[in-house]
Design an enzyme around this catalytic site. Structure first.
Site, short mmCIF file in Angstrom:
data_model
loop_
_atom_site.label_atom_id
_atom_site.label_comp_id
_atom_site.label_asym_id
_atom_site.label_seq_id
_atom_site.Cartn_x
_atom_site.Cartn_y
_atom_site.Cartn_z
N ASP A 217 55.12 49.17 3.82
CA ASP A 217 55.89 50.13 3.10
C ASP A 217 56.85 49.38 2.31
O ASP A 217 57.86 49.95 1.93
CB ASP A 217 56.56 51.09 4.17
CG ASP A 217 57.41 50.42 5.14
OD1 ASP A 217 57.87 48.85 5.10
OD2 ASP A 217 58.05 51.02 6.18
N SER B 258 62.86 52.90 11.43
CA SER B 258 62.86 51.54 11.39
C SER B 258 62.92 50.78 12.94
O SER B 258 62.54 51.00 13.72
CB SER B 258 63.72 51.00 10.28
OG SER B 258 63.58 49.64 10.15
N HIS C 258 60.02 51.99 2.58
CA HIS C 258 60.54 51.78 3.70
C HIS C 258 61.67 53.15 4.09
O HIS C 258 61.87 53.94 4.76
CB HIS C 258 60.93 50.72 4.17
CG HIS C 258 61.46 50.57 5.57
ND1 HIS C 258 60.66 50.36 6.62
CD2 HIS C 258 62.87 50.16 5.91
CE1 HIS C 258 61.33 50.09 7.59
NE2 HIS C 258 62.51 50.25 7.32
#
Length: 406
Positions: A355, A189, A387
């Site tokens: 996602d 991320s 995610h």
């Protein structure tokens, strides 16, 4: 399958049972909200009478589900936000609040975000991936290590805080502990742009050629996520079910990392890609100046200007790169506000694909590197993987293992 056959397969795959077979040690870089943040309070004033002024010592400020209970969550928001100093031109903690990120070099603070509730699945972050490699002989704190950071800050502030010097030393030390084996850098991320800054602006090519075997990015938020615009406008509960989005808006707005994760105006997010719709005006990523003024938060635009070019226009990392990401998941794309409710009510959300957190056009921005560096760049989509689930999905973990043992 017989035990003998199992052993034969393990040997063929390059693994040893009950012994370390580390061809490349791992260093992990988490994303936003992805490491514990400890606090210590010695405040002279608090916003609500029920908030604690003085703590007995250090405590886990994030993530601590007790801090998310009704009323108490207001205290957390005030304690964890950043404040801008006109005197220094810098962002820092609320007066009377000290913070630190524990466990640098270890994996403890990114495996479980709330260590008191390890059994509670939402608090498990990197645990599944770390445990998988431990079972193949890796050792926590030696051949699989982590570089947690204060995720409220952007790369320029982390540089000033010495984070990147520490990251460089950690990678070099891990390389040495593993018998001069190059490191596989695994990031998630916000950890993607955070580590990209390191690879492109802190270390040189000779260093990368020596110390980095592979750069594995999971759900990299390369050019932001549309839902960050909502966080600035009306708050985002980040999927925490006992949290009200509006409570944390002031804190979320104060983070330089939030501004860094805004969709980046570019060919990825064009002027035609409308993020915010109101009865009076529409806003794309090219309209942040107007947006921040219209929500009466002009400091937000100053923050955006400070961070927008930290990793733009996505310079190639100069190492073998694997961009792995979740796909085909409903992901917030556009936010429609009632005129009277803007910016204090939650919007109607229109969805695209990604996602669930980061949109697909941002996740796949790393594809441009195929034409910009000699080292290989591989993209791979994992359909239906959300995610955070990228760190828990067995096919994803297996794919990381394949890279490490290649």
């Amino acid at each position: 399958m017989t035990l003998a056959a199992t052993l034969l397969l393990c040997v063929a795959a390059g693994f040893q049972i009950g012994a370390a077979n580390v061809t490349s040690p791992l260093v992990l870089v988490p994303g936003i909200l992805g490491s514990q943040l400890w606090g210590k309070l010695n405040r002279t004033s608090v916003p609500f009478p029920y908030c604690t002024k003085v703590s007995s010592g250090w405590y886990n400020m994030w993530l601590n589900f007790e801090e998310l209970l009704p009323l108490v969550v207001n205290c957390l928001s005030d304690n964890i936000m950043l404040r801008y100093s006109n005197e220094t031109g810098q962002y820092g903690n609320t007066p009377g609040v000290e913070t630190k990120v524990p466990g640098f070099g270890d994996t403890s603070s990114i495996e479980f975000l709330d260590p008191a509730r390890k059994w509670f699945e939402p608090t498990q972050y990197f645990y599944a991936l770390v445990q998988h490699f431990v079972e193949f002989g890796y050792e926590r704190g030696k051949t699989i290590r982590a570089a947690p950071y204060d995720w409220r800050f952007s790369a320029d502030a982390l540089l000033q805080q010495g984070y990147y010097d520490n990251l460089r030393s950690l990678i070099e030390n891990t390389y040495q502990l593993a018998g001069n084996a190059p490191v596989t850098l695994v990031v998630h991320s916000l950890g993607a742009p955070t580590s990209l800054f390191f690879l492109t602006k802190v270390v040189d090519q000779a260093w990368k050629d020596t110390y980095i075997k592979a750069y594995v990015t999971l759900s990299g938020a390369w050019r932001g996520a549309a839902k960050v615009a909502m966080a600035f406008i009306s708050g985002d509960n980040e999927g925490i079910f006992i949290d009200r989005p509006i409570w944390g808006r002031e804190a979320q707005r104060s983070y330089l990392s939030t501004a860094w994760l805004l969709p980046y105006p570019s060919d990825t997010w064009t002027e035609e890609d409308i993020l915010v719709v109101t009865g009076n005006k529409n806003y794309s990523s090219w309209d942040y100046y107007d947006l921040f003024n219209d929500i009466d938060y002009p400091l937000g635009y100053a923050m955006f200007e400070q961070v927008v070019n930290l990793t733009a226009p996505l310079p190639p990392p100069g190492v073998p790169t694997y961009c792995y990401y979740g796909a085909d998941v409903k992901t917030p794309l556009q936010f429609i506000y009632r005129t009277k409710g803007f910016p204090n009510e939650q919007p109607t959300i229109l969805y695209g694909l990604g996602d669930g957190t980061v949109n697909d056009n941002s996740l796949t921005s790393c594809e441009k590197w195929k034409d910009q560096q000699t080292q290989p760049v591989t993209l791979k989509a994992f359909s239906g993987v959300e995610h955070v689930s990228m760190l828990k999905s067995q096919p994803v973990i297996q794919a990381v293992q394949d890279i490490v043992y290649s």
